[in-house]
Design a protein around this motif. Structure first.
Motif, PDB file in Angstrom:
ATOM      1  N   ILE A  45       0.858  -1.180   0.000  1.00 29.08           N
ATOM      2  CA  ILE A  45       0.000   0.000   0.000  1.00 29.08           C
ATOM      3  C   ILE A  45       0.898   1.235   0.000  1.00 29.08           C
ATOM      4  N   ASP A  46       0.483   2.260  -0.694  1.00 31.74           N
ATOM      5  CA  ASP A  46       1.154   3.549  -0.677  1.00 31.74           C
ATOM      6  C   ASP A  46       0.261   4.500   0.105  1.00 31.74           C
ATOM      7  N   LEU A  51      -4.283   8.125   1.438  1.00 33.65           N
ATOM      8  CA  LEU A  51      -4.770   9.162   2.349  1.00 33.65           C
ATOM      9  C   LEU A  51      -4.836  10.563   1.745  1.00 33.65           C
ATOM     10  N   ILE A  52      -4.136  10.793   0.653  1.00 36.34           N
ATOM     11  CA  ILE A  52      -4.082  12.141   0.081  1.00 36.34           C
ATOM     12  C   ILE A  52      -4.743  12.132  -1.286  1.00 36.34           C
ATOM     13  N   LYS A  53      -5.916  12.751  -1.343  1.00 36.64           N
ATOM     14  CA  LYS A  53      -6.702  12.761  -2.587  1.00 36.64           C
ATOM     15  C   LYS A  53      -6.339  13.930  -3.497  1.00 36.64           C
ATOM     16  N   HIS A  54      -5.903  15.056  -2.924  1.00 35.78           N
ATOM     17  CA  HIS A  54      -5.572  16.257  -3.695  1.00 35.78           C
ATOM     18  C   HIS A  54      -4.196  16.758  -3.249  1.00 35.78           C
ATOM     19  N   ASN A  74      -5.697  14.446  19.767  1.00 41.76           N
ATOM     20  CA  ASN A  74      -4.873  14.604  20.957  1.00 41.76           C
ATOM     21  C   ASN A  74      -3.566  15.309  20.633  1.00 41.76           C
ATOM     22  N   ASP A  75      -2.949  15.832  21.670  1.00 40.50           N
ATOM     23  CA  ASP A  75      -1.663  16.493  21.533  1.00 40.50           C
ATOM     24  C   ASP A  75      -0.681  15.559  20.824  1.00 40.50           C
ATOM     25  N   GLY A  76      -0.057  16.053  19.767  1.00 45.05           N
ATOM     26  CA  GLY A  76       0.913  15.263  19.016  1.00 45.05           C
ATOM     27  C   GLY A  76       0.353  14.543  17.812  1.00 45.05           C
ATOM     28  N   ASP A  77      -0.973  14.431  17.686  1.00 48.93           N
ATOM     29  CA  ASP A  77      -1.556  13.765  16.519  1.00 48.93           C
ATOM     30  C   ASP A  77      -1.223  14.535  15.249  1.00 48.93           C
ATOM     31  N   LEU A  78      -1.079  13.805  14.169  1.00 51.61           N
ATOM     32  CA  LEU A  78      -0.803  14.402  12.870  1.00 51.61           C
ATOM     33  C   LEU A  78      -2.101  14.472  12.081  1.00 51.61           C
ATOM     34  N   LEU A  79      -2.436  15.651  11.588  1.00 47.61           N
ATOM     35  CA  LEU A  79      -3.655  15.852  10.806  1.00 47.61           C
ATOM     36  C   LEU A  79      -3.309  15.948   9.331  1.00 47.61           C
ATOM     37  N   ILE A  80      -4.168  15.397   8.497  1.00 48.46           N
ATOM     38  CA  ILE A  80      -4.096  15.642   7.059  1.00 48.46           C
ATOM     39  C   ILE A  80      -5.232  16.606   6.755  1.00 48.46           C
ATOM     40  N   ILE A  81      -4.865  17.734   6.138  1.00 47.72           N
ATOM     41  CA  ILE A  81      -5.781  18.856   5.920  1.00 47.72           C
ATOM     42  C   ILE A  81      -5.879  19.115   4.425  1.00 47.72           C
ATOM     43  N   ASP A  82      -7.099  19.152   3.903  1.00 45.67           N
ATOM     44  CA  ASP A  82      -7.307  19.406   2.475  1.00 45.67           C
ATOM     45  C   ASP A  82      -7.970  20.765   2.301  1.00 45.67           C
ATOM     46  N   LYS A  83      -7.251  21.676   1.646  1.00 48.86           N
ATOM     47  CA  LYS A  83      -7.763  23.027   1.433  1.00 48.86           C
ATOM     48  C   LYS A  83      -8.787  23.098   0.305  1.00 48.86           C
ATOM     49  N   VAL A 142      -6.745  11.707  10.768  1.00 51.37           N
ATOM     50  CA  VAL A 142      -5.934  11.882  11.957  1.00 51.37           C
ATOM     51  C   VAL A 142      -5.028  10.666  12.078  1.00 51.37           C
ATOM     52  N   ILE A 143      -3.739  10.914  12.193  1.00 53.68           N
ATOM     53  CA  ILE A 143      -2.777   9.833  12.377  1.00 53.68           C
ATOM     54  C   ILE A 143      -2.280   9.912  13.810  1.00 53.68           C
ATOM     55  N   LYS A 144      -2.449   8.813  14.531  1.00 56.98           N
ATOM     56  CA  LYS A 144      -2.131   8.785  15.951  1.00 56.98           C
ATOM     57  C   LYS A 144      -0.895   7.941  16.225  1.00 56.98           C
ATOM     58  N   ASN A 145      -0.116   8.389  17.177  1.00 57.07           N
ATOM     59  CA  ASN A 145       0.988   7.606  17.682  1.00 57.07           C
ATOM     60  C   ASN A 145       0.493   6.927  18.949  1.00 57.07           C
ATOM     61  N   VAL A 146       0.518   5.618  19.010  1.00 52.73           N
ATOM     62  CA  VAL A 146      -0.031   4.920  20.161  1.00 52.73           C
ATOM     63  C   VAL A 146       1.043   4.550  21.186  1.00 52.73           C
TER      64      VAL A 146
END
Length: 147
Positions: A45-46, A51-54, A74-83, A142-146
């Protein structure tokens, strides 16, 4: 980096110049009894394609603070944001207000926009014509570090 309502977002655009192909277990991973998954590791999988459509309008942002904990951010989570996505009621958005970035749920009611935290410690923010305001992008993942 900007601060508002105890929330800091580091915003950066992904460099999607090459693919990163990783092993993928297509059949899913059991949260109950273990299943033999070695036969499925030949698949890949890539995550950029998944996860990135645009790509030209997509950015990453790292959550700092606790104003959205009840939405699972949560603090530290990585967000993918599409404008490129249209903002609409109840979406989680990265907003630029009065020179600062924040992530909040947007509530649109009778020509008013509210920025709503998902933590009872924070009051909703009513956006007025006095604010320098822009809905900068919609959070898609949202990408979480567990660990």
């Amino acid at each position: 980096m900007r601060v508002i309502s105890n929330q800091i977002l580091e915003i950066f655009q992904p460099k999607i110049e090459k693919s990163t192909i990783l092993p993928f277990i297509k059949e899913g991973i059991s949260a109950g009894f273990p299943s033999p998954a070695d036969d499925f590791l030949d698949l890949s999988i890539d995550l950029n394609q998944e996860l990135i459509k645009h790509p030209s309008t997509t950015f990453y942002g790292r959550v700092r603070g606790d104003s959205m904990i009840n939405a699972g951010l949560n603090d530290g989570d990585l967000l993918i944001i599409d404008k490129s996505l249209e903002p609409s009621n109840n979406k989680i958005a990265v907003c630029f207000i009065d020179g600062e970035f924040t992530v909040k749920r947007i509530a649109i009611a009778k020509d008013k926009i509210w920025l709503v935290a998902e933590n009872e410690k924070y009051q909703p923010i009513l956006v007025t014509e006095d604010n320098d305001f822009m809905i900068w992008g919609i959070v898609t993942t949202v990408i979480k570090n567990v660990m």
